[in-house]
Design an enzyme around this catalytic site. Structure first.
Site, PDB file in Angstrom:
ATOM      1  CG  HIS A 133      -5.937  -2.039   8.688  1.00  0.00           C
ATOM      2  ND1 HIS A 133      -6.039  -0.716   9.072  1.00  0.00           N
ATOM      3  CD2 HIS A 133      -4.627  -2.354   8.855  1.00  0.00           C
ATOM      4  CE1 HIS A 133      -4.861  -0.268   9.441  1.00  0.00           C
ATOM      5  NE2 HIS A 133      -3.983  -1.248   9.320  1.00  0.00           N
ATOM      6  CG  ASN A 187      -9.164  -1.300  11.707  1.00  0.00           C
ATOM      7  OD1 ASN A 187      -8.214  -1.967  11.300  1.00  0.00           O
ATOM      8  ND2 ASN A 187      -9.590  -0.208  11.092  1.00  0.00           N
ATOM      9  CG  ASP A 208      -0.337  -0.526   2.477  1.00  0.00           C
ATOM     10  OD1 ASP A 208       0.903  -0.540   2.567  1.00  0.00           O
ATOM     11  OD2 ASP A 208      -1.074  -0.924   3.376  1.00  0.00           O
ATOM     12  CD  GLU A 224      -8.894   1.088   7.515  1.00  0.00           C
ATOM     13  OE1 GLU A 224      -8.833   0.162   8.361  1.00  0.00           O
ATOM     14  OE2 GLU A 224      -8.279   2.152   7.647  1.00  0.00           O
TER      15      GLU A 224
HETATM   16  C1  F6R Z   1       1.440  -1.622   6.154  1.00  0.00           C
HETATM   17  C2  F6R Z   1       0.066  -2.095   6.232  1.00  0.00           C
HETATM   18  C3  F6R Z   1      -0.727  -2.071   7.498  1.00  0.00           C
HETATM   19  C4  F6R Z   1       0.088  -2.394   8.747  1.00  0.00           C
HETATM   20  C5  F6R Z   1      -0.786  -2.306   9.987  1.00  0.00           C
HETATM   21  C6  F6R Z   1       0.006  -2.545  11.243  1.00  0.00           C
HETATM   22  O1  F6R Z   1       1.932  -1.727   4.841  1.00  0.00           O
HETATM   23  O2  F6R Z   1      -0.439  -2.482   5.235  1.00  0.00           O
HETATM   24  O3  F6R Z   1      -1.784  -3.002   7.375  1.00  0.00           O
HETATM   25  O4  F6R Z   1       0.632  -3.667   8.625  1.00  0.00           O
HETATM   26  O5  F6R Z   1      -1.390  -1.046  10.050  1.00  0.00           O
HETATM   27  O6  F6R Z   1       0.929  -1.510  11.431  1.00  0.00           O
HETATM   28  P1  F6R Z   1       2.059  -1.606  12.532  1.00  0.00           P
HETATM   29  O7  F6R Z   1       2.975  -2.694  12.117  1.00  0.00           O
HETATM   30  O8  F6R Z   1       2.751  -0.256  12.478  1.00  0.00           O
HETATM   31  O9  F6R Z   1       1.369  -1.884  13.816  1.00  0.00           O
END
Ligand code: F6R
Length: 237
Positions: free
Chosen positions: A134, A132, A66, A139
Site C-alpha cells: 500500500h 502489502n 492520510d 490497499e
Molecule cells: C503513512 C502511510 C503508509 C505508511 C506505510 C509504511 O502516512 O501512508 O502508507 O507509509 O504503512 O509505514 P511504516 O513507515 O510505519 O513502515
C-alpha cells in the site's frame, strides 16, 4: 525509477538533500508528506537543517497522505498529531499551511484533490510502503484512477499498525487517503523503505508486474521517482 541504497542515516541525509534542492529552487513548494516509522530519520534531519538555518519551510504548504477515521487531531495516534510532534514543531512551517485529511469530516475528502490542485499541485510527494504494497492507505485492489477517498483498512495493515496502540481493537478500521491518481499527479515522488520486512514488497514494486494488487507498482509508470532503501529493504533486488 532511480534506486539509492545506504544505511538509514545516509538515505535520510540523501533524501533531505532533495528537499534542500527543491526549497532552494522553489521556496513556496507544495510538499506531500507521510507518517509512519520510515520518514522519522528524514524528518529529524530536516528539523536539524532548519534549526541550523540551512533550509526554511516558511513559504511551504503541505498536504498529508492520510488520516484514521474517528481520530481528531488531538488524539495521540492521529496522523495530524504525528506530524505536529515529529516534523512541524521542529521546522519553521506555518502550521496553518499544513493540511492532513480530516478523520472526522469524511465528506471533506472529496474536496482534498481540488485543494491540492488549487495550491498548484504537489511538487514532491513522500511515500512509505506497507508490507502489502500500500501507498498512503491505498490497499491492494485500489484502482489506479482513485482520488482521495474513504478506505477500509486490511487486517494486515491494522495488525502492522497495532504496535502504536494499546491493543488491536483500538486500531481504526477505516481511513481517508489520497488516491493513487492523487499521488501519481505529484511532479516528483520519493519512496523510502527500511528493514527486511519490506524486502519482498520492494522487489515486487520495482521489478514486478504493474498491477493494482501491488499498489506501489504503479510508481513504475511515473517519470520521476527516487527510491531510498536501506540494505535490508534492498536485499531481494
Ligand atoms: C503513512 C502511510 C503508509 C505508511 C506505510 C509504511 O502516512 O501512508 O502508507 O507509509 O504503512 O509505514 P511504516 O513507515 O510505519 O513502515
Amino acid at each position: 525509477m532511480k534506486v539509492y541504497i545506504g544505511d538509514s542515516a545516509i538515505i535520510a541525509a540523501m533524501a533531505a538533500d532533495r528537499y534542500a534542492e527543491l526549497l532552494k529552487n522553489k521556496p513556496n513548494a507544495i510538499l506531500g508528506l507521510a507518517t509512519g516509522s520510515t520518514p522519522l530519520g528524514l524528518y529529524a534531519e530536516l528539523g536539524r537543517r532548519c534549526s541550523a538555518g540551512e533550509i526554511t519551510f516558511k513559504s511551504v504548504r503541505s498536504f498529508n497522505l492520510d488520516e484514521y477515521v474517528g481520530l481528531d487531531g488531538t488524539h495521540d495516534q492521529s496522523y495530524r498529531y504525528f506530524m505536529n510532534e515529529n516534523l512541524f514543531k521542529y521546522i519553521d512551517i506555518d502550521i496553518a499551511a499544513t493540511r492532513v485529511p480530516s478523520g472526522i469530516d469524511i465528506a471533506a475528502a472529496a474536496a482534498y484533490d481540488d485543494e491540492i490542485e488549487k495550491a498548484g499541485g504537489i511538487d514532491l510527494q513522500l511515500l512509505g510502503i506497507g508490507n502489502n504494497g500500500h501507498i498512503g492507505f491505498n490497499e491492494p485492489g485500489t484502482p489506479f484512477g482513485s482520488r482521495t477517498h474513504l478506505v477500509d483498512l486490511t487486517e494486515s495493515t491494522r495488525i502492522a499498525n497495532a504496535r502504536f496502540f494499546s491493543s488491536i481493537d483500538e486500531v481504526p478500521t477505516q481511513a481517508v487517503t489520497m488516491g493513487i491518481r492523487t499521488v501519481m499527479n505529484a511532479r516528483k515522488i520519493i519512496l523510502m523503505a527500511i528493514g527486511s520486512a519490506k524486502a519482498p514488497i520492494i522487489a515486487a514494486t520495482i521489478n514486478g508486474e504493474v498491477t493494482p494488487e501491488v499498489p506501489a507498482s504503479v510508481l513504475q509508470l511515473h517519470p520521476d521517482v527516487e527510491v531510498y532503501l536501506d540494505q535490508e529493504a534492498a536485499s531481494l533486488l
